[in-house]
Design an enzyme around this catalytic site. Sequence first.
Site, PDB file in Angstrom:
ATOM      1  N   HIS A 191     -64.598  86.229  61.478  1.00 15.40           N
ATOM      2  CA  HIS A 191     -65.086  87.262  62.411  1.00 15.40           C
ATOM      3  C   HIS A 191     -64.119  88.441  62.477  1.00 15.40           C
ATOM      4  CE1 HIS A 191     -67.906  87.642  66.126  1.00 15.40           C
ATOM      5  NE2 HIS A 191     -67.717  88.823  65.544  1.00 15.40           N
ATOM      6  N   ARG A 237     -74.351  87.803  64.106  1.00 13.02           N
ATOM      7  CA  ARG A 237     -73.854  86.695  64.925  1.00 13.02           C
ATOM      8  C   ARG A 237     -74.238  85.389  64.247  1.00 13.02           C
ATOM      9  NH1 ARG A 237     -71.176  89.948  66.846  1.00 13.02           N
ATOM     10  NH2 ARG A 237     -70.789  90.499  69.030  1.00 13.02           N
ATOM     11  N   GLU A 254     -68.682  78.620  66.142  1.00  8.48           N
ATOM     12  CA  GLU A 254     -67.560  79.521  65.882  1.00  8.48           C
ATOM     13  C   GLU A 254     -66.515  79.349  66.976  1.00  8.48           C
ATOM     14  OE1 GLU A 254     -66.942  84.288  65.890  1.00  8.48           O
ATOM     15  OE2 GLU A 254     -68.580  83.580  64.602  1.00  8.48           O
TER      16      GLU A 254
END
Length: 306
Positions: free
Chosen positions: A269, A222, A250
């Site tokens: 991602h 993450r 993000e």
Amino acid sequence: MKIWVPSDAVAEVLSELPGVECAVFHREVPEPAGIEDVEVWVPPLMLVPDVPGILARMRSLRLLQTVTAGVDAYRPHLPEGVVLCNARGVHDAGTAEWAAGAMIAVVREFPEFAEAQRRGEWTYRQTGVLADSTVLIIGYGSIGAALERRLAGFEVEIVRVARTARDTEYGPVHGMDELADLLPFADAVVLLVPSTPATTGLVDAAFLARMKDGAVLVNAARGTVVDTGALVAELKAGRLRAALDVTAPEPLPEDHPLWTAPGVLITPHVAGSTPASVRRMLKLIHAQMTRYLRGEPLDNVITDAY
């Protein structure tokens, strides 16, 4: 029994199960009619807005089954008595493949050669290589083991780190308390830890300073695990390189300095976003719901020890 599912594909897979009524998630309709009757919720891959509010309205909820390995968006808001299960194993292949491929791309300087190709330049030079290097995997679980299997033919030494030390079929796993002593010897550091208060900001300036010159940081965990400002500083100094599938913030704003930092490969991602993950997710949900309907023990139940 009413189940709120993330897609028509999931609804189709569950259609053969007796007594199951599926409500399909749609972005335009933030929650289904009769949300108070939903007994099982399978949220979509991308986070829905107002998770606490949605969970508060699910007065009949008994099981929350995520399609991701991470559960950090749901766990703090879970009502008492609701079982939380993750999708451990579903994204192992895709994420491990991305980590291996991204690591090779950075070490062999594929992004730089791709830029030279666009310019029509023949920029011959020697590059790095994975062979004879040490790869440190932090957060050694099922994805870490999958990555190790994929790196088996690359003649690298694997060093494994997890929350607590243990032995595995592949070799010993070091505890997090040993991490500081292991970092200076790693040529590549792969982050596969879950997002928890303990891992937030784990990779700070001190962590990065302990990495050896020229090492590659690979983040498939993450974005919050890494101090973005500290990483940008190391990249601009040319001391470290990185491959990032996740960032903080993000999505990454178009004017963020990370985009133009040297020596970094960024993907949006996508590590676990593969057809293999979809197939395995559908198989997992069908098997999990079959167990639930039969009153059998569920897989991947999240406990306080997670």
